[in-house]
Design an enzyme around this catalytic site. Structure first.
Site, PDB file in Angstrom:
ATOM      1  N   ASP A 133      67.231  -8.372  -5.407  1.00 31.81           N
ATOM      2  CA  ASP A 133      66.689  -7.078  -5.819  1.00 31.81           C
ATOM      3  C   ASP A 133      65.171  -7.193  -5.675  1.00 31.81           C
ATOM      4  O   ASP A 133      64.507  -7.875  -6.456  1.00 31.81           O
ATOM      5  CB  ASP A 133      67.104  -6.815  -7.282  1.00 31.81           C
ATOM      6  N   LYS A 190      58.483   2.929  -5.286  1.00 29.64           N
ATOM      7  CA  LYS A 190      57.736   1.914  -6.051  1.00 29.64           C
ATOM      8  C   LYS A 190      56.678   1.246  -5.190  1.00 29.64           C
ATOM      9  O   LYS A 190      56.045   0.275  -5.605  1.00 29.64           O
ATOM     10  CB  LYS A 190      58.702   0.861  -6.596  1.00 29.64           C
ATOM     11  N   GLN A 225      60.724  -4.954  -7.491  1.00 31.44           N
ATOM     12  CA  GLN A 225      59.408  -5.250  -8.082  1.00 31.44           C
ATOM     13  C   GLN A 225      58.670  -6.348  -7.318  1.00 31.44           C
ATOM     14  O   GLN A 225      57.619  -6.807  -7.766  1.00 31.44           O
ATOM     15  CB  GLN A 225      59.567  -5.665  -9.558  1.00 31.44           C
ATOM     16  N   CYS A 261      65.739  -0.236 -18.795  1.00 23.18           N
ATOM     17  CA  CYS A 261      67.018  -0.401 -18.061  1.00 23.18           C
ATOM     18  C   CYS A 261      67.472  -1.849 -17.984  1.00 23.18           C
ATOM     19  O   CYS A 261      68.465  -2.149 -17.316  1.00 23.18           O
ATOM     20  CB  CYS A 261      66.965   0.183 -16.642  1.00 23.18           C
ATOM     21  N   HIS A 315      67.794  -5.612 -14.064  1.00 23.65           N
ATOM     22  CA  HIS A 315      67.876  -4.158 -14.251  1.00 23.65           C
ATOM     23  C   HIS A 315      69.350  -3.736 -14.141  1.00 23.65           C
ATOM     24  O   HIS A 315      70.131  -4.389 -13.438  1.00 23.65           O
ATOM     25  CB  HIS A 315      67.049  -3.516 -13.132  1.00 23.65           C
TER      26      HIS A 315
HETATM   27  C1  LIG Z   1      64.054  -4.683 -10.705  1.00 29.56           C
HETATM   28  C2  LIG Z   1      64.553  -3.273 -10.516  1.00 29.56           C
HETATM   29  N1  LIG Z   1      65.730  -3.081  -9.939  1.00 29.56           N
HETATM   30  C3  LIG Z   1      66.225  -1.857  -9.728  1.00 29.56           C
HETATM   31  C4  LIG Z   1      65.526  -0.732 -10.113  1.00 29.56           C
HETATM   32  C5  LIG Z   1      66.094   0.621  -9.840  1.00 29.56           C
HETATM   33  O1  LIG Z   1      65.255   1.328  -8.967  1.00 29.56           O
HETATM   34  P1  LIG Z   1      65.636   2.769  -8.424  1.00 29.56           P
HETATM   35  O2  LIG Z   1      65.682   3.654  -9.616  1.00 29.56           O
HETATM   36  O3  LIG Z   1      64.535   3.101  -7.481  1.00 29.56           O
HETATM   37  O4  LIG Z   1      66.958   2.647  -7.760  1.00 29.56           O
HETATM   38  C6  LIG Z   1      64.303  -0.884 -10.735  1.00 29.56           C
HETATM   39  C7  LIG Z   1      63.551   0.305 -11.213  1.00 29.56           C
HETATM   40  O5  LIG Z   1      62.816   0.273 -12.143  1.00 29.56           O
HETATM   41  C8  LIG Z   1      63.792  -2.188 -10.926  1.00 29.56           C
HETATM   42  O6  LIG Z   1      62.603  -2.378 -11.498  1.00 29.56           O
END
Ligand SMILES: Cc1ncc(COP(=O)(O)O)c(C=O)c1O
Length: 405
Positions: free
Chosen positions: A194, A220, A197, A358, A117
């Site tokens: 990260d 999430k 998910q 993203c 992401h």
């Molecule tokens: C794997 C991953 N990393 C980072 C993010 C960013 O999350 P946030 O918008 O809550 O900071 C997401 C959001 O979809 C994600 O799926």
């Protein structure tokens, strides 16, 4: 016993949106009553700031806010003072990249994958630019899985930081983080995970993973927006510089500009935090633990297998992650622009996300930057999947375009 019918009663939105099929859980999740109540109780009965007031409800909020660290420590198996509350996983990853900037020098390498992401790429891109360091990518298979062998091949002495999603957000590839961390550490590199998910969907134990840092977002995992959880090993957090300077995070400062910072984790929580959000996030983590992360994971795996089996039978679809056992289904209806197809599904009261999600360089792995992502959570059902599959079978250029005229 996992009882999805009973679980759905915890989510008020299903009463007001009885026909909604919410398969956009990768973007954000629905909220159970206990989380809504925790937030609303804060507003209705005990509003105050934290770490600043000398009266009863302020002390109550100090206990609730700081007590939430213990809940998250239980969730991911760490110490409460290894948990800092930030605004989302994006903020957590930016803080980590900033905090590690002293460790990265000219010619060093930050190792990531092309399935990440933006939040797990752009902070590293910036750091690499600032330090004249390099970004390198671990090779993945066609569904973004990293094998231990390919990771071993990618590692070398110059790699200072490895930053990977434990579960990727489009294809649901589960990476072998424990093995990756062991290899990376043998080269002296830091391991950042990260967990956006993964933490909401499975038991994540930072000691088992062996990572140095982990970030995830409360929204999430059934919690409120605007709360991120930053885990860091105590010995690393204690020396790390905060991105934000301001109130609460400093112990004292004087006119000669000397500043003494407080210890971690408060050092990373400058300014008034999202107090009600943190309290609500704690309620969400307790809620998930009361159902059981293993139970949630097993149920989602079963749902996903059922979903894939049905979707594979539709010859109007192309599925990009048919061999991954977990996470969202990423697909397109042949010849139909993803957003048009998502619009058609929306006309049937089905919520999905379309586009690049993203993950803007994932197209270098899967060959397209436009997919529909249908992402499940533990409150989804096989009946919803049946309705989804029926609608998906009808997606065609004519049906998708037709809804706009
Ligand atoms: C794997 C991953 N990393 C980072 C993010 C960013 O999350 P946030 O918008 O809550 O900071 C997401 C959001 O979809 C994600 O799926």
């Amino acid at each position: 016993m996992f009882d999805v019918k009973k679980i759905r009663e915890d989510f008020p939105i299903f009463a007001s949106q009885p026909d909604l099929i919410y398969f956009d859980n990768g973007a954000t999740t629905l909220k159970p009553k206990c989380v809504i109540d925790a937030v609303s109780d804060f507003y209705c009965t005990h509003t105050s700031n934290v770490h600043r007031g000398d009266y009863a409800i302020a002390a109550q909020n100090d206990r609730l806010y700081d007590g939430t660290r213990k809940i998250f420590a239980r969730l991911i198996n760490c110490e409460p003072d290894e948990i800092a509350f930030v605004h989302n996983v994006t903020a957590a990853l930016n803080q980590i990249a900033y905090g590690l900037s002293d460790q990265v020098n000219e010619g060093d390498v930050i190792l990531v994958s092309k399935a990440e992401h933006a939040s797990n790429l752009l902070p590293w891109f910036r750091l690499a630019k600032q330090k004249n360091a390099k970004i390198e990518y671990v090779e993945t298979d066609a569904q973004a899985n990293i094998s231990v062998e390919s990771f071993r091949k990618a590692m070398h002495e110059k790699v200072k930081v490895v930053s990977l999603a434990q579960v990727t957000n489009v294809l649901g590839s589960i990476q072998p983080i424990a093995e990756i961390a062991e290899i990376a550490h043998s080269y002296g590199a830091y391991v950042v995970v990260d967990g956006a998910q993964s933490v909401p969907h499975m038991k994540v134990d930072v000691k088992e993973l062996g990572c140095d840092f982990l970030g995830f977002s409360a929204h999430k995992m059934c919690g409120p927006d605007g709360v991120g959880i930053l885990y860091g090993k105590r010995e690393l957090l204690k020396d790390m510089s905060p991105v934000f300077m301001g109130g609460d995070m400093n112990a004292r400062f004087s006119s000669d500009t000397t500043v003494l910072l407080k210890d971690a984790p408060v050092r990373f929580e400058s300014g008034t935090p999202n107090i009600e959000g943190v309290i609500g996030a704690g309620a969400a983590a307790e809620y998930l633990m009361s159902i059981g992360l293993d139970e949630i994971h097993a149920y989602e795996k079963e749902l996903r297998a059922y979903f894939l089996e049905k979707m594979k039978q539709l010859d109007n679809l192309e599925i990009y992650n048919p061999d991954n056992e977990y996470g969202p289904l990423a697909f397109n209806a042949k010849g139909v622009f993803a957003q048009d197809a998502a619009g058609y599904l929306a006309s049937k009261d089905i919520a999905v996300r379309s586009g690049n999600h993203c993950a803007k360089i994932l197209h270098e792995i899967i060959g397209t930057d436009q997919t529909i992502r249908a992402s499940l959570y533990f409150y989804n059902t096989k009946e919803e999947i049946d309705r989804f599959v029926q609608a998906a079978s009808q997606i065609s250029l004519e049906s998708a375009i037709g809804i706009f005229f």
